[in-house]
Design an enzyme around this catalytic site. Structure first.
Site, PDB file in Angstrom:
ATOM      1  N   THR A  41       2.337  10.138  -7.796  1.00 60.60           N
ATOM      2  CA  THR A  41       3.489  10.973  -8.126  1.00 60.60           C
ATOM      3  C   THR A  41       3.303  11.673  -9.465  1.00 60.60           C
ATOM      4  O   THR A  41       3.823  12.771  -9.678  1.00 60.60           O
ATOM      5  CB  THR A  41       4.761  10.094  -8.139  1.00 60.60           C
ATOM      6  N   TYR A  55       8.300  14.900  -1.910  1.00 65.96           N
ATOM      7  CA  TYR A  55       7.267  15.697  -2.581  1.00 65.96           C
ATOM      8  C   TYR A  55       5.896  15.255  -2.106  1.00 65.96           C
ATOM      9  O   TYR A  55       5.758  14.224  -1.442  1.00 65.96           O
ATOM     10  CB  TYR A  55       7.376  15.512  -4.094  1.00 65.96           C
ATOM     11  N   SER A  88      -1.088   6.645  -3.586  1.00 67.95           N
ATOM     12  CA  SER A  88      -1.779   5.357  -3.737  1.00 67.95           C
ATOM     13  C   SER A  88      -1.492   4.361  -2.622  1.00 67.95           C
ATOM     14  O   SER A  88      -2.152   3.326  -2.522  1.00 67.95           O
ATOM     15  CB  SER A  88      -1.474   4.739  -5.093  1.00 67.95           C
ATOM     16  N   THR A 121       2.211   4.848  -8.107  1.00 67.75           N
ATOM     17  CA  THR A 121       2.816   3.576  -8.515  1.00 67.75           C
ATOM     18  C   THR A 121       2.846   2.537  -7.389  1.00 67.75           C
ATOM     19  O   THR A 121       3.012   1.346  -7.661  1.00 67.75           O
ATOM     20  CB  THR A 121       4.254   3.786  -9.032  1.00 67.75           C
ATOM     21  N   ASP A 122       2.676   2.984  -6.138  1.00 65.07           N
ATOM     22  CA  ASP A 122       2.835   2.039  -5.020  1.00 65.07           C
ATOM     23  C   ASP A 122       1.842   0.875  -5.088  1.00 65.07           C
ATOM     24  O   ASP A 122       2.212  -0.282  -4.885  1.00 65.07           O
ATOM     25  CB  ASP A 122       2.676   2.770  -3.676  1.00 65.07           C
ATOM     26  N   LYS A 194       5.699  -3.910  -9.141  1.00 67.03           N
ATOM     27  CA  LYS A 194       6.709  -2.847  -8.964  1.00 67.03           C
ATOM     28  C   LYS A 194       7.943  -3.491  -8.350  1.00 67.03           C
ATOM     29  O   LYS A 194       7.861  -4.115  -7.287  1.00 67.03           O
ATOM     30  CB  LYS A 194       6.138  -1.753  -8.057  1.00 67.03           C
ATOM     31  N   GLU A 314       0.755 -31.589   3.136  1.00 72.10           N
ATOM     32  CA  GLU A 314       0.754 -31.136   4.535  1.00 72.10           C
ATOM     33  C   GLU A 314      -0.237 -29.974   4.754  1.00 72.10           C
ATOM     34  O   GLU A 314      -0.875 -29.874   5.808  1.00 72.10           O
ATOM     35  CB  GLU A 314       2.184 -30.680   4.875  1.00 72.10           C
TER      36      GLU A 314
HETATM   37  N1  ASP Z   1       3.569   7.151  -3.063  1.00 73.96           N
HETATM   38  C1  ASP Z   1       3.297   7.429  -4.449  1.00 73.96           C
HETATM   39  C2  ASP Z   1       1.977   6.811  -4.796  1.00 73.96           C
HETATM   40  O1  ASP Z   1       1.877   5.624  -4.910  1.00 73.96           O
HETATM   41  C3  ASP Z   1       4.386   6.913  -5.310  1.00 73.96           C
HETATM   42  C4  ASP Z   1       4.187   7.052  -6.774  1.00 73.96           C
HETATM   43  O2  ASP Z   1       3.164   7.428  -7.291  1.00 73.96           O
HETATM   44  O3  ASP Z   1       5.150   6.745  -7.494  1.00 73.96           O
HETATM   45  O4  ASP Z   1       1.018   7.512  -4.943  1.00 73.96           O
END
Ligand code: ASP
Length: 355
Positions: A41, A55, A88, A121-122, A194, A314
């Site tokens: 992002t 986006y 990501s 961020t993912d 996250k 266990e």
């Molecule tokens: N989907 C995006 C990514 O991980 C989200 C982000 O960057 O915040 O590339």
């Protein structure tokens, strides 16, 4: 003589004042910082200034990101390199290997004082931990991203990038392993996760952050206690792939079929994101016992989001290992790397308590 001394005194006090007020050092005295861009992002572009979803992540190149924050040049001799440009959620083991190898090459260079990685961020926390275990340098490596696309009002990317360059250029940041920096908070790669789908204040560590960027200057309050970077045995220089490890999420109604499918797909390891203290559904347990007998390494982790998985007789008697306090996605990374070194269950278990 007297006048020469007073000129020297004036020059000295101007230098001291300059440093205190944060005046830029001459270019050749600034540390070299390399920015490796991977997308996300922070490099995302939306149709309007008000859009914070819908986006395209990973659409702007490293040059555009750097041009948006010319101030980075006040703190370091900065240069950029595009490693990939993806969202990501599509990160791969192969890209991790490429990134880690490149960081190791750069970190060995005298003119590189620190490295910044821009990332979606993912899966940022996963890449951070992979690098934390495989980068062989004490130089600061900082990974950052953004929750709002570069085109949005109040985009958080530019300040995150500026802060990251300042952190990577700061000698105080050495020896901390790979650091995650967003929203002024500095976290260690092992513990950060996250926690929110859309908030800019999303990256949190259960044991608290390492420190904060206070008006662009890092202040540290904690140290990472688990071994990282130069103190791990993981060397990816000659690797072109990683062992296949799947995460399987335990729920009510589990029936063992996903475990069987993972084994059929060639799993060398399975991280079971169990309920509570890494508890395993009876039906999955039967399938995992079969898998373990066939040589698949099984690690119990927890889907709760915090806490250590405490050993249970266990499960121990079936040869299942405990993932300590790593979340399932990070336990997967450590198991992948552990399997590049050994298949001995005792040795792998010891790694989970060390790294
Ligand atoms: N989907 C995006 C990514 O991980 C989200 C982000 O960057 O915040 O590339």
């Amino acid at each position: 003589m007297k006048s020469k001394l007073s000129i020297a005194a004036v020059m000295l006090s101007a230098m001291i004042l300059g440093t205190q007020c944060g005046f830029a050092a001459p270019a050749d005295q600034k540390p070299g910082v390399k920015i490796l861009a991977t997308g996300g992002t922070i490099a995302g572009s939306a149709a309007s200034k008000t859009a914070t979803s819908g986006y395209k992540a990973g659409s702007l190149g490293i040059d555009v990101l750097m041009e948006a924050v010319p101030e980075i040049k006040d703190y370091a001799q900065v240069s950029g390199e595009q490693v990939c440009n993806i969202s990501s959620n599509n990160m791969t083991d192969e890209l991790w290997l490429k990134l880690s190898k490149r960081i190791n090459e750069l970190a060995a260079q005298k003119d590189v004082g620190g490295i910044v990685v821009t990332h979606g961020t993912d899966t940022l926390e996963e890449t951070a931990y992979f690098l934390d275990l495989t980068v062989k340098s004490d130089k600061p490596v900082v990974i950052t991203g953004a929750m709002r696309p570069a085109t949005a009002i109040s985009a958080d990317g530019p300040m995150n990038l500026l802060n990251s360059v300042r952190l990577a250029a700061d000698k105080k940041a050495s020896g901390n392993g790979v650091m995650v920096l967003l929203n002024d908070e500095i976290d260690n790669a092992r513990d950060v996760t996250k926690t929110n789908t859309t908030s800019v204040d999303t990256f949190k560590s259960h044991n608290g952050p390492l420190g904060f960027m206070n008006d662009g200057v890092p202040d540290f309050y904690n140290k990472p206690l688990r071994l990282h970077t130069t103190k791990t045995p993981f060397d990816v220089r000659n690797l072109t792939s990683l062992p296949k490890v799947y995460v399987i999420y335990g729920t009510a109604g589990s029936d063992g079929k996903i475990v069987d499918a993972a084994v059929k797909a060639g799993a060398k390891g399975i991280v079971y994101a169990g309920t509570g203290n890494g508890s395993i559904h009876q039906q999955d347990k039967e399938a995992l016992i079969k898998a373990a007998k066939a040589g698949v390494v099984v690690v119990r982790s927890s889907r709760t989001g915090s806490g250590m998985v405490v050993p249970e007789p266990e499960y121990a008697k079936e040869g299942f290992l405990d993932g300590d306090s790593l979340n399932p996605q990070k336990a997967r990374i450590l198991l992948q790397l552990a399997l590049t070194k050994t298949h001995d269950l005792g040795e792998i278990q010891a790694m989970f308590h060390k790294y």
